[in-house]
Design an enzyme around this catalytic site. Structure first.
Site, PDB file in Angstrom:
ATOM      1  CB  THR A  96      -0.918   0.021   1.232  1.00  0.00           C
ATOM      2  OG1 THR A  96      -1.745  -1.144   1.207  1.00  0.00           O
ATOM      3  CG2 THR A  96      -1.791   1.258   1.241  1.00  0.00           C
ATOM      4  CE  LYS A 171      -5.201  -1.798   1.849  1.00  0.00           C
ATOM      5  NZ  LYS A 171      -3.859  -2.408   1.855  1.00  0.00           N
ATOM      6  CE  LYS A 239       2.488   2.203   4.681  1.00  0.00           C
ATOM      7  NZ  LYS A 239       1.955   1.345   3.586  1.00  0.00           N
TER       8      LYS A 239
END
Length: 288
Positions: A96, A171, A239
């Site tokens: 990701t 995502k 993150k």
């Protein structure tokens, strides 16, 4: 596509690589800590000393690393994938990461006759082990179709989302939906306990109704069992939420639910839980 290179053998990457190895592909691997690869090597994978060595040996190079800077390094470094992969090879990034970085990889790969796909996944450690991940793919449809047999060994819900970067944007949608859902799951459990209910019995009811979600079905039981081992790390979720907030800002969007979730997880990390699984948010409600 006989030889697959896999870079990054963490909680999810190792299981994904193992499923490809068991499907009959030749597998060459590299990860920063060789000890993490030992069980795969015992099963028939071949160790490579550098990213360069993997890229030179493989027909398809897959990456599942931690941070966008790690992705940038393994693709654009002097010993990186794009400098050493074969012409006509496929490169697939399961990490990701930033949509803009996925586009950079795609454009640089295209100049070298290499096919690049951004293909982040969802489903945690369970999905990785069982080969049932959701895979969100960006890049050329032709490359997606060519790689579909590979994807089928690591995932079940495999969807081409559009041009390069589209997988990463999808995502972000996934992580945005999960972020506030995790707050709801934790708050439902602590409410049940305060109300004098049996939380496990409560889950039997609400996990099958309109409140149902993956987090409620698979992570809530871990919360109640005190199992905070990482299927997906708190630090990586922070993150991801940071990337999503930055992308939302460029799109002119305000996402207050996501901002709150990120603040709660950052507070959790400050208490030493960054290496825990995302279900450790429950501890924020219970212990602090």
């Amino acid at each position: 596509m006989q030889t697959i290179g896999f870079i990054g053998l963490g909680v999810m990457g190792k299981s994904m690589a193992r499923n490809l190895l068991r499907a009959g592909y030749s597998l060459v691997v590299y990860t920063r800590t060789k000890e993490k690869a030992e069980d795969l090597l015992a099963e028939g994978a071949v160790w490579k000393e550098t990213v360069k060595d993997v890229a030179e040996a493989a027909d398809v190079v897959m990456t599942m690393v931690g941070e966008p800077q790690d992705v940038e390094h393994v693709y654009f470094g002097d010993d990186g994938i794009l400098k050493h992969a074969k012409r006509g090879a496929y490169v697939i990034d399961f990490t990701t990461s930033k949509p803009s970085l996925a586009i950079r990889i795609y454009e640089a790969a295209k100049e070298k006759g290499i096919y690049a796909l951004d293909a982040p996944v969802s489903g945690g450690d369970i999905g990785a082990r069982n080969g049932t991940l959701s895979i969100m793919v960006g890049g050329d449809m032709e490359a997606f179709s060519a790689c579909m047999p590979l994807f089928s060994h690591v995932g079940k819900n495999i969807v081409w989302q559009g041009k390069a970067g589209a997988g990463q944007h999808t995502k972000m949608c996934n992580q945005i939906a999960i972020a506030t859902n995790m707050i709801g799951v934790c708050e439902a459990l602590v409410y049940a306990e305060k109300a004098g209910l049996d939380p496990e019995r409560v889950l039997q009811s609400i996990s099958q109704g309109a409140a149902s979600s993956w987090s409620l079905s698979y992570l809530a039981p871990r919360m109640l069992a005190g199992d905070f081992a990482p299927g997906f790390y708190v630090k990586h979720f922070i993150k991801d939420m940071g990337i999503a907030l930055a992308e939302a800002e460029t799109l002119g969007l305000s996402l207050p639910g996501l901002k709150l979730a990120k603040q709660l997880y950052e507070s959790l990390a400050e208490r030493g839980e960054e290496q825990s699984g995302t279900q450790a948010l429950y501890k924020w409600y219970k212990e602090w």
